[in-house]
Design a protein around this motif. Structure first.
Motif, mmCIF file in Angstrom:
data_model
loop_
_atom_site.group_PDB
_atom_site.id
_atom_site.type_symbol
_atom_site.label_atom_id
_atom_site.label_comp_id
_atom_site.label_asym_id
_atom_site.label_seq_id
_atom_site.Cartn_x
_atom_site.Cartn_y
_atom_site.Cartn_z
ATOM 1 N N ILE A 130 11.158 4.561 -3.563
ATOM 2 C CA ILE A 130 10.943 3.382 -2.726
ATOM 3 C C ILE A 130 11.853 2.260 -3.243
ATOM 4 O O ILE A 130 11.730 1.820 -4.378
ATOM 5 C CB ILE A 130 9.475 2.923 -2.771
ATOM 6 N N GLY A 131 12.788 1.837 -2.414
ATOM 7 C CA GLY A 131 13.741 0.819 -2.831
ATOM 8 C C GLY A 131 14.981 1.359 -3.505
ATOM 9 O O GLY A 131 15.848 0.592 -3.919
ATOM 10 N N ALA A 132 15.119 2.689 -3.614
ATOM 11 C CA ALA A 132 16.306 3.273 -4.257
ATOM 12 C C ALA A 132 17.510 3.327 -3.329
ATOM 13 O O ALA A 132 18.619 3.661 -3.752
ATOM 14 C CB ALA A 132 15.993 4.673 -4.779
ATOM 15 N N GLU A 133 17.313 3.033 -2.050
ATOM 16 C CA GLU A 133 18.401 2.914 -1.070
ATOM 17 C C GLU A 133 19.256 4.175 -0.963
ATOM 18 O O GLU A 133 20.471 4.106 -0.777
ATOM 19 C CB GLU A 133 19.257 1.685 -1.369
ATOM 20 N N GLY A 134 18.630 5.325 -1.093
ATOM 21 C CA GLY A 134 19.356 6.581 -0.930
ATOM 22 C C GLY A 134 20.268 6.930 -2.072
ATOM 23 O O GLY A 134 21.084 7.857 -1.956
ATOM 24 N N THR A 135 20.135 6.265 -3.213
ATOM 25 C CA THR A 135 21.014 6.537 -4.353
ATOM 26 C C THR A 135 20.478 7.633 -5.254
ATOM 27 O O THR A 135 21.215 8.138 -6.105
ATOM 28 C CB THR A 135 21.218 5.267 -5.193
ATOM 29 N N LEU A 136 19.207 8.005 -5.098
ATOM 30 C CA LEU A 136 18.604 9.028 -5.953
ATOM 31 C C LEU A 136 18.246 10.298 -5.193
ATOM 32 O O LEU A 136 18.095 11.353 -5.808
ATOM 33 C CB LEU A 136 17.335 8.479 -6.615
ATOM 34 N N GLY A 137 18.082 10.215 -3.903
ATOM 35 C CA GLY A 137 17.709 11.378 -3.112
ATOM 36 C C GLY A 137 17.644 11.020 -1.642
ATOM 37 O O GLY A 137 17.665 9.840 -1.275
ATOM 38 N N ILE A 138 17.578 12.032 -0.803
ATOM 39 C CA ILE A 138 17.507 11.845 0.643
ATOM 40 C C ILE A 138 16.117 12.255 1.117
ATOM 41 O O ILE A 138 15.693 13.397 0.945
ATOM 42 C CB ILE A 138 18.587 12.657 1.363
ATOM 43 N N ILE A 139 15.399 11.312 1.687
ATOM 44 C CA ILE A 139 14.020 11.523 2.124
ATOM 45 C C ILE A 139 14.019 12.304 3.439
ATOM 46 O O ILE A 139 14.691 11.917 4.398
ATOM 47 C CB ILE A 139 13.306 10.179 2.299
ATOM 48 N N THR A 140 13.251 13.385 3.474
ATOM 49 C CA THR A 140 13.233 14.227 4.682
ATOM 50 C C THR A 140 11.846 14.355 5.311
ATOM 51 O O THR A 140 11.730 14.864 6.427
ATOM 52 C CB THR A 140 13.765 15.637 4.382
ATOM 53 N N GLU A 141 10.809 13.925 4.596
ATOM 54 C CA GLU A 141 9.454 13.952 5.154
ATOM 55 C C GLU A 141 8.601 12.962 4.366
ATOM 56 O O GLU A 141 8.786 12.809 3.156
ATOM 57 C CB GLU A 141 8.867 15.359 5.064
ATOM 58 N N VAL A 142 7.675 12.292 5.045
ATOM 59 C CA VAL A 142 6.870 11.259 4.402
ATOM 60 C C VAL A 142 5.431 11.330 4.913
ATOM 61 O O VAL A 142 5.200 11.592 6.098
ATOM 62 C CB VAL A 142 7.429 9.837 4.703
ATOM 63 N N THR A 143 4.492 11.084 4.014
ATOM 64 C CA THR A 143 3.109 10.856 4.424
ATOM 65 C C THR A 143 2.822 9.368 4.289
ATOM 66 O O THR A 143 3.002 8.799 3.207
ATOM 67 C CB THR A 143 2.113 11.641 3.555
ATOM 68 N N ILE A 144 2.431 8.728 5.389
ATOM 69 C CA ILE A 144 2.166 7.294 5.369
ATOM 70 C C ILE A 144 0.681 7.025 5.598
ATOM 71 O O ILE A 144 -0.003 7.774 6.281
ATOM 72 C CB ILE A 144 3.009 6.545 6.427
ATOM 73 N N ARG A 145 0.198 5.961 5.006
ATOM 74 C CA ARG A 145 -1.200 5.556 5.166
ATOM 75 C C ARG A 145 -1.323 4.634 6.369
ATOM 76 O O ARG A 145 -0.432 3.812 6.631
ATOM 77 C CB ARG A 145 -1.664 4.839 3.895
ATOM 78 N N LEU A 146 -2.396 4.748 7.101
ATOM 79 C CA LEU A 146 -2.626 3.937 8.292
ATOM 80 C C LEU A 146 -3.792 2.980 8.057
ATOM 81 O O LEU A 146 -4.635 3.198 7.185
ATOM 82 C CB LEU A 146 -2.927 4.828 9.498
ATOM 83 N N ALA A 147 -3.845 1.910 8.841
ATOM 84 C CA ALA A 147 -4.905 0.905 8.739
ATOM 85 C C ALA A 147 -5.640 0.809 10.074
ATOM 86 O O ALA A 147 -5.066 1.103 11.134
ATOM 87 C CB ALA A 147 -4.309 -0.455 8.371
ATOM 88 N N PRO A 148 -6.894 0.384 10.057
ATOM 89 C CA PRO A 148 -7.629 0.228 11.323
ATOM 90 C C PRO A 148 -7.091 -0.942 12.145
ATOM 91 O O PRO A 148 -6.717 -1.980 11.587
ATOM 92 C CB PRO A 148 -9.067 -0.031 10.867
ATOM 93 N N VAL A 149 -7.046 -0.767 13.440
ATOM 94 C CA VAL A 149 -6.658 -1.846 14.356
ATOM 95 C C VAL A 149 -7.827 -2.811 14.493
ATOM 96 O O VAL A 149 -8.949 -2.399 14.800
ATOM 97 C CB VAL A 149 -6.267 -1.284 15.738
ATOM 98 N N LEU A 150 -7.560 -4.081 14.244
ATOM 99 C CA LEU A 150 -8.592 -5.112 14.359
ATOM 100 C C LEU A 150 -8.168 -6.139 15.407
ATOM 101 O O LEU A 150 -6.968 -6.317 15.655
ATOM 102 C CB LEU A 150 -8.808 -5.806 13.015
ATOM 103 N N PRO A 151 -9.115 -6.829 16.015
ATOM 104 C CA PRO A 151 -8.764 -7.881 16.977
ATOM 105 C C PRO A 151 -7.915 -8.975 16.312
ATOM 106 O O PRO A 151 -8.127 -9.313 15.139
ATOM 107 C CB PRO A 151 -10.124 -8.436 17.399
#
Length: 583
Positions: free
Chosen positions: A310-331
């Motif tokens: 995170i923040g390595a700007e592609g200098t250490l590896g190439i990201i090909t798949e990610v699991t992201i966390r989601l948040a509840p939708v609130l008014p």
């Protein structure tokens, strides 16, 4: 016996085949879009990507390893690490070797091998390997920043992790720089081509949402899918969750992770480094594929390897798949209020945030921005042309939102706030927020025929009023037109500097320099928003992080990417900078 085992291990380590390249030294060429954006630099370097060792060399090096170990153990004033040169080098030590790359002939051979691997369009295959001049220009330059750069040699469009591995192996074989390209919204030259050319990996064909785990509030996707597309998909499927990181509208998950993105929601949800990326599948420079961790929310299993990327700007590896966390939708709903000046507005924000009310976003928009919004003409209303704050309130019920709005209205009066207006409907709230999100395009309406340099910094919130006020003074004294907007709830603000010629561009550079230096002196950072480090701000890393931290980052880079092929010239300097070059 243990001594012999250790000695043999060191001998084996030292006898590994060399993977550094031997090349002719060639000065790097830098291209500026104002002069010749289509120029193609040429390298005459001759790569030797591998070298052979004779049959007796392992024994000689093994003996040398034993000698070094014995000397280290016998000398109280030295250590094994120091003896082997693995520790911190003194300032007088020679500069690190520059990465070196293949010749133009090597690069052409690489392109042919890529075409053979991915199929030729002439044979009916999908067009996944492009050398079209316009394609190279789009991937190598940006109309929204003004940093030196060069064109890539070829653009490749992989569709899977396995195809990314194939590209990396070709790049290694022919010693070609390799740069990932995601949404193309970054503003610090993060995806610029290298001076010698190289391979640009465009992740746009890897844009699938793979799995949605509603009960776990997470989602697995490829790097080319946009955050807006994810949220639209969740809404269409009736899933009351969303991904709260919201940088530029065209940003994609791979780029957002690689640049450690932020956005207007950072006040409530934090940034990319706040556990929103649970794991990642990454192709390393060696061609090895790793998954950084499992999908569980918590893990104490060793280093947090996910955050390394995170923040390595592609200098250490190439990201090909990610699991992201989601948040509840609130008014939510939106309000706007005016202030006598930006200093009072930012002071009001500090007071509001310390009340603990339900704030999802709070945005500063200066008087010039409000004027530009009126000129741009996309808005449904005419705003008072005063320094203003946009609040987005959030809560589980309409009553909780109204209570938050009431508290904020009382607080801002103490700081000279007037004209507090709360949206009366969902449409009005959306229209208000859309006017804030149009910051770049409305800002350009202030000066006919101008271009805009957008940059930002971030400081501890208590330092923000002084920083914004002093930056406004600099802009006025230097005589350049600018708008200021900011995610002021977490100490971050942007300046859009407008110019029409090279003379005004030079003034804009001076404003950016002053802004960054002032922020760092206030214990802040030269980055955030869409302006990471890239090319544009790497010169400030020593001042912000300190030499030891920067050298540690560079050591990690050299360990993971010893050939220096992955996005070279970004994030950290290619070589240790002299004191005169450090800011």
């Amino acid at each position: 016996m243990s001594f012999l085992k250790t000695s043999f291990g060191i001998g084996t380590l030292l006898s590994r085949p060399c993977t550094r390249k031997v090349t002719l030294a060639v000065p790097r060429q830098r291209i500026h879009p104002f002069t010749n954006p289509h120029a193609r630099p040429v390298s005459t370097s001759t790569p030797k990507c591998t070298s052979r060792t004779t049959s007796w060399l392992p024994f000689v090096l093994g003996a040398l390893g034993c000698t070094l170990l014995g000397y280290s153990l016998a000398s109280p004033s030295s250590s094994l690490i120091a003896t082997l040169g693995l520790g911190h080098k003194p300032a007088s030590a020679a500069q690190d070797d520059e990465p070196t790359y293949g010749s133009p002939e090597d690069f052409q051979n690489a392109i042919q091998e890529l075409r053979d691997t991915f199929g030729n369009v002439a044979d009916g295959a999908e067009d996944l390997v492009s050398t079209d001049p316009e394609d190279l220009r789009v991937h190598g330059f940006s109309e929204n920043d003004y940093h030196p750069g060069a064109l890539h040699t070829v653009v490749v469009y992989p569709r899977s992790t396995e195809e990314v591995v194939k590209i990396v192996k070709v790049a290694t074989k022919y010693c070609m720089p390799i740069t990932p390209f995601s949404g193309g919204t970054s503003l610090e030259g993060n995806y610029r081509g290298h001076a010698v050319g190289g391979i640009c990996i465009d992740m746009s064909k890897m844009d699938k949402i793979i799995e949605i785990h509603q009960d776990d509030s997470d989602l697995v996707c490829q790097p080319g899918v946009g955050w807006m597309q994810i949220n639209e998909t969740l809404q269409q499927q009736g899933i009351p969750l969303f991904f709260p990181l919201d940088p530029g509208p065209g940003a994609t998950i791979g780029g957002m992770m690689s640049t450690g993105c932020s956005g207007t929601n950072a006040v409530r949800y934090g940034t990319a480094k706040a556990e929103w990326f649970l794991n990642a599948t990454v192709v390393l420079p060696s061609g090895e594929v790793i998954k950084t961790r499992q999908r569980a929310r918590k893990s104490s299993a060793g280093f947090d390897v996910t955050k390394l990327f995170i923040g390595a700007e592609g200098t250490l590896g190439i990201i090909t798949e990610v699991t992201i966390r989601l948040a509840p939708v609130l008014p939510t709903t939106v309000a706007i209020v005016q202030f006598p000046d930006v200093k009072k507005a930012t002071e009001a924000v500090i007071d509001v945030m310390n009340r603990g009310v339900g704030i999802q976003c709070v945005e500063l928009c200066d008087s010039e921005f409000m004027r530009s919004t009126n000129l741009y003409g996309a808005s449904q209303r005419k705003y008072p042309e005063s320094d203003s704050l946009f609040f987005k309130f959030q809560g589980p019920t309409p009553a909780s939102i109204l209570e938050s709005a009431r508290i904020v209205k009382e607080v801002i009066k103490k700081h000279g706030g007037t004209g507090f207006e709360l949206a009366r409907s969902e449409k009005e709230a959306n229209d208000l927020w859309a006017d804030r999100k149009n910051a770049l395009y409305s800002g350009l309406a202030l000066v006919e025929g101008c271009r805009g340099w957008s940059t930002d910094v971030c400081v501890p919130v208590s330092k923000l009023p002084a920083l914004v006020y002093e930056t406004k003074k600099d802009i006025q004294e230097l005589g350049i037109v600018s708008t200021i907007v900011g995610h002021v709830g977490d100490g971050n603000f942007h300046a859009l500097l407008l110019f029409r010629n090279d003379e005004e561009l030079a003034i804009a550079r001076e404003v950016v320099h002053r802004m960054v230096e002032r922020a760092i002196k206030m214990e802040g950072t030269c980055t955030y928003g869409r302006t990471r480090v890239g090319i544009g701000k790497r010169e400030y890393l020593y001042a912000e992080l300190g030499e030891g931290t920067v050298e540690l980052m560079r050591s990690i880079k050299k360990t993971i990417d010893p050939l220096g092929l992955f996005n070279p010239g970004k994030l950290y300097p290619d070589k240790k900078m002299t004191n005169a070059e450090k800011h």
